[in-house]
Design a protein around this motif. Sequence first.
Motif, PDB file in Angstrom:
ATOM      1  N   SER A  80       0.254 -14.015   8.167  1.00 60.31           N
ATOM      2  CA  SER A  80       1.496 -13.454   7.648  1.00 60.31           C
ATOM      3  C   SER A  80       1.936 -12.252   8.475  1.00 60.31           C
ATOM      4  CB  SER A  80       1.336 -13.045   6.183  1.00 60.31           C
ATOM      5  OG  SER A  80       0.465 -11.939   6.076  1.00 60.31           O
ATOM      6  N   THR A  81       3.211 -11.920   8.315  1.00 57.89           N
ATOM      7  CA  THR A  81       3.791 -10.727   8.921  1.00 57.89           C
ATOM      8  C   THR A  81       4.496  -9.982   7.807  1.00 57.89           C
ATOM      9  OG1 THR A  81       4.184 -11.957  10.959  1.00 57.89           O
ATOM     10  CG2 THR A  81       5.382  -9.892  10.687  1.00 57.89           C
ATOM     11  N   GLY A  82       4.271  -8.694   7.729  1.00 58.94           N
ATOM     12  CA  GLY A  82       4.892  -7.988   6.626  1.00 58.94           C
ATOM     13  C   GLY A  82       5.145  -6.526   6.885  1.00 58.94           C
ATOM     14  N   ASP A  83       5.808  -5.929   5.918  1.00 66.55           N
ATOM     15  CA  ASP A  83       6.103  -4.504   5.898  1.00 66.55           C
ATOM     16  C   ASP A  83       5.621  -3.978   4.548  1.00 66.55           C
ATOM     17  OD1 ASP A  83       7.808  -4.678   8.331  1.00 66.55           O
ATOM     18  OD2 ASP A  83       9.101  -5.815   6.986  1.00 66.55           O
ATOM     19  N   LEU A  84       5.003  -2.810   4.565  1.00 65.23           N
ATOM     20  CA  LEU A  84       4.529  -2.197   3.322  1.00 65.23           C
ATOM     21  C   LEU A  84       4.878  -0.721   3.331  1.00 65.23           C
ATOM     22  CD1 LEU A  84       2.855  -2.235   0.662  1.00 65.23           C
ATOM     23  CD2 LEU A  84       0.861  -1.715   2.063  1.00 65.23           C
ATOM     24  N   VAL A  85       5.473  -0.270   2.233  1.00 61.21           N
ATOM     25  CA  VAL A  85       5.749   1.148   2.024  1.00 61.21           C
ATOM     26  C   VAL A  85       5.042   1.544   0.739  1.00 61.21           C
ATOM     27  CG1 VAL A  85       7.545   2.847   1.567  1.00 61.21           C
ATOM     28  CG2 VAL A  85       7.989   0.976   3.152  1.00 61.21           C
ATOM     29  N   ILE A  86       4.337   2.659   0.771  1.00 61.81           N
ATOM     30  CA  ILE A  86       3.738   3.225  -0.432  1.00 61.81           C
ATOM     31  C   ILE A  86       4.555   4.459  -0.778  1.00 61.81           C
ATOM     32  CG2 ILE A  86       1.673   4.205  -1.482  1.00 61.81           C
ATOM     33  CD1 ILE A  86       0.032   2.560   0.560  1.00 61.81           C
ATOM     34  N   VAL A  87       5.112   4.477  -1.984  1.00 60.19           N
ATOM     35  CA  VAL A  87       6.070   5.524  -2.339  1.00 60.19           C
ATOM     36  C   VAL A  87       5.732   6.121  -3.705  1.00 60.19           C
ATOM     37  CG1 VAL A  87       7.689   3.838  -3.310  1.00 60.19           C
ATOM     38  CG2 VAL A  87       8.548   6.030  -2.483  1.00 60.19           C
ATOM     39  N   GLU A  88       6.009   7.399  -3.829  1.00 60.93           N
ATOM     40  CA  GLU A  88       5.849   8.075  -5.114  1.00 60.93           C
ATOM     41  C   GLU A  88       7.087   7.812  -5.959  1.00 60.93           C
ATOM     42  OE1 GLU A  88       4.422  12.435  -6.634  1.00 60.93           O
ATOM     43  OE2 GLU A  88       5.788  12.374  -4.933  1.00 60.93           O
ATOM     44  N   GLY A  89       6.867   7.468  -7.211  1.00 57.36           N
ATOM     45  CA  GLY A  89       7.974   7.220  -8.120  1.00 57.36           C
ATOM     46  C   GLY A  89       8.701   8.497  -8.513  1.00 57.36           C
TER      47      GLY A  89
END
Length: 97
Positions: free
Chosen positions: A85-94
């Motif tokens: 797979s190829t992907g993008d991931l962002v981890i963000v504070e709500g």
Amino acid sequence: MAKGYWIARVDVDDFEQYKKYIAANAQPFADFGARFLVRAGQFENPEGTSRSRNVLIEFPSYQAALDCYQSDAYQAAIKLRAAVSTGDLVIVEGYDA
């Protein structure tokens, strides 16, 4: 305390192999209190670019979201995903108004 979120967009090349990643990520997600809010449902992309799967995962805190990603168990799961797979991931504070 604000919640944490993973926002992921993924194109899967081999879904049968990708299922191994799904099985492997279940334990770290459970360990860190993850809850799927969106998991590859129907979508429209009126602006910008997209990928075939969109995922939104909620964690009890931003730190839990970071810790899950950095955990040994999730890092092992990534290895199962990377080749298929190829992907993008962002981890963000709500936002906690």
